[in-house]
Design a protein around this motif. Structure first.
Motif, short mmCIF file in Angstrom:
data_model
loop_
_atom_site.label_atom_id
_atom_site.label_comp_id
_atom_site.label_asym_id
_atom_site.label_seq_id
_atom_site.Cartn_x
_atom_site.Cartn_y
_atom_site.Cartn_z
N UNK A 17 -6.70 15.51 -2.19
CA UNK A 17 -5.43 15.25 -2.86
C UNK A 17 -4.87 13.89 -2.45
N UNK A 18 -4.98 13.52 -1.18
CA UNK A 18 -4.52 12.21 -0.71
C UNK A 18 -5.31 11.09 -1.40
N UNK A 19 -6.60 11.30 -1.61
CA UNK A 19 -7.41 10.30 -2.33
C UNK A 19 -6.97 10.19 -3.78
N UNK A 20 -6.66 11.31 -4.42
CA UNK A 20 -6.16 11.27 -5.80
C UNK A 20 -4.85 10.48 -5.88
N UNK A 27 -4.51 2.44 -9.08
CA UNK A 27 -4.93 2.31 -10.47
C UNK A 27 -4.06 3.19 -11.37
N UNK A 28 -2.82 2.77 -11.63
CA UNK A 28 -1.97 3.59 -12.48
C UNK A 28 -2.61 3.75 -13.86
N UNK A 29 -2.32 4.85 -14.52
CA UNK A 29 -2.91 5.07 -15.84
C UNK A 29 -2.63 3.90 -16.78
N UNK A 30 -3.70 3.45 -17.46
CA UNK A 30 -3.57 2.35 -18.42
C UNK A 30 -3.36 2.94 -19.81
N UNK A 31 -2.72 2.18 -20.69
CA UNK A 31 -2.61 2.66 -22.07
C UNK A 31 -4.01 2.94 -22.63
N UNK A 32 -4.11 3.93 -23.47
CA UNK A 32 -5.41 4.37 -23.99
C UNK A 32 -6.25 3.21 -24.53
N UNK A 49 -9.27 5.48 5.92
CA UNK A 49 -8.52 4.65 6.85
C UNK A 49 -7.07 5.14 6.86
N UNK A 50 -6.62 5.50 8.06
CA UNK A 50 -5.26 6.03 8.22
C UNK A 50 -4.44 5.09 9.10
N UNK A 51 -3.15 5.09 8.87
CA UNK A 51 -2.26 4.29 9.69
C UNK A 51 -1.90 5.05 10.97
N UNK A 52 -1.00 4.49 11.76
CA UNK A 52 -0.61 5.11 13.04
C UNK A 52 0.01 6.48 12.85
N UNK A 53 0.59 6.75 11.67
CA UNK A 53 1.19 8.06 11.38
C UNK A 53 0.20 9.03 10.74
N UNK A 54 -1.08 8.63 10.74
CA UNK A 54 -2.17 9.45 10.16
C UNK A 54 -2.08 9.61 8.65
N UNK A 55 -1.38 8.69 7.98
CA UNK A 55 -1.31 8.70 6.52
C UNK A 55 -2.49 7.90 5.97
N UNK A 56 -3.14 8.43 4.93
CA UNK A 56 -4.23 7.72 4.29
C UNK A 56 -3.67 6.48 3.60
N UNK A 83 -9.91 0.77 -2.09
CA UNK A 83 -8.50 0.77 -2.50
C UNK A 83 -7.59 0.90 -1.29
N UNK A 84 -6.46 0.22 -1.39
CA UNK A 84 -5.44 0.27 -0.35
C UNK A 84 -4.09 0.48 -1.01
N UNK A 85 -3.30 1.36 -0.41
CA UNK A 85 -1.93 1.59 -0.89
C UNK A 85 -1.25 0.23 -1.08
N UNK A 86 -0.72 -0.06 -2.27
CA UNK A 86 -0.13 -1.38 -2.54
C UNK A 86 0.86 -1.85 -1.47
N UNK A 87 1.69 -0.98 -0.93
CA UNK A 87 2.68 -1.40 0.07
C UNK A 87 2.04 -1.70 1.43
N UNK A 88 0.78 -1.36 1.60
CA UNK A 88 0.11 -1.56 2.88
C UNK A 88 -0.94 -2.67 2.85
N UNK A 89 -1.04 -3.39 1.76
CA UNK A 89 -2.04 -4.45 1.64
C UNK A 89 -1.72 -5.61 2.58
N UNK A 90 -2.77 -6.32 2.96
CA UNK A 90 -2.62 -7.47 3.83
C UNK A 90 -2.56 -7.13 5.31
#
Length: 176
Positions: A17-20, A27-32, A49-56, A83-90
């Motif tokens: 579920x975390x991967x989904x 990759x937000x849904x694109x228009x058809x 890959x998890x952060x210090x709080x064990x979040x994927x 893929x990396x969570x957008x707020x965690x990039x860099x």
């Protein structure tokens, strides 16, 4: 940062579920009309890959497959689903995952080469890890037919062997 590698069968329901959720954020849904019709292979292993709080926060998918370099069989390690969570990039999460994935493929799986597909805008990112353009043709399967992948989407990296000197790589299945 915590990294581990698991087979697809080892992933818990919560990890799946975390991967989904990560995939939906990256990759937000694109228009058809804009959706790609390309079908992709599923990874055999996931570098989680998890952060210090064990979040994927990041993921790298990995698989191996016997492929054809012209008419010679070679074992290719595939990298996909980076893929990396957008707020965690860099923050180096995907880079750490790439390092773990390529070490796994080279060491534990003894692949001849590693191969990935990427958008042309991402080429310089993957060059940092030792990937370079594959000069030959790359064939994949889509709906039972062999199709040619645009050359600017395919990157390879030597692992156990030097980069192949062949006119065509037939991946003998779906791209990853």
């Amino acid at each position: 940062m915590h990294l581990d590698i698991k087979t697809a069968a080892q992933l818990s329901d919560d990890e799946t579920e975390a991967l989904r959720a990560l995939n939906a954020a990256v990759y937000p849904p694109a228009p058809r009309a804009e959706k790609s019709t390309r079908k992709w292979a599923h990874p055999q292993w996931s570098v989680m890959i998890r952060d210090a709080d064990q979040q994927l926060v990041s993921h790298v998918g990995v698989l191996t497959r016997l492929c054809l370099c012209d008419d010679r069989e070679i074992l290719i390690g595939g990298i996909g689903g980076v893929m990396t969570e957008p707020s965690q990039r860099g923050k180096g999460y995907a880079g750490a995952g790439m390092g773990r994935a390529t070490d796994f493929l080279r060491g534990e799986k003894a692949v001849d080469i590693s191969l990935l597909f990427c958008a042309p805008r991402m080429r310089s990112y993957y060059q940092r890890f030792g990937f370079s353009s594959f000069a030959g043709d790359t064939l994949v399967r889509q709906d039972g037919a062999k199709i040619l992948v645009p050359r600017d989407e395919v990157m390879v990296m030597p692992a156990v062997k030097a980069l192949p000197q062949c006119a065509a790589l037939d991946l003998c299945g779906l791209p990853w």
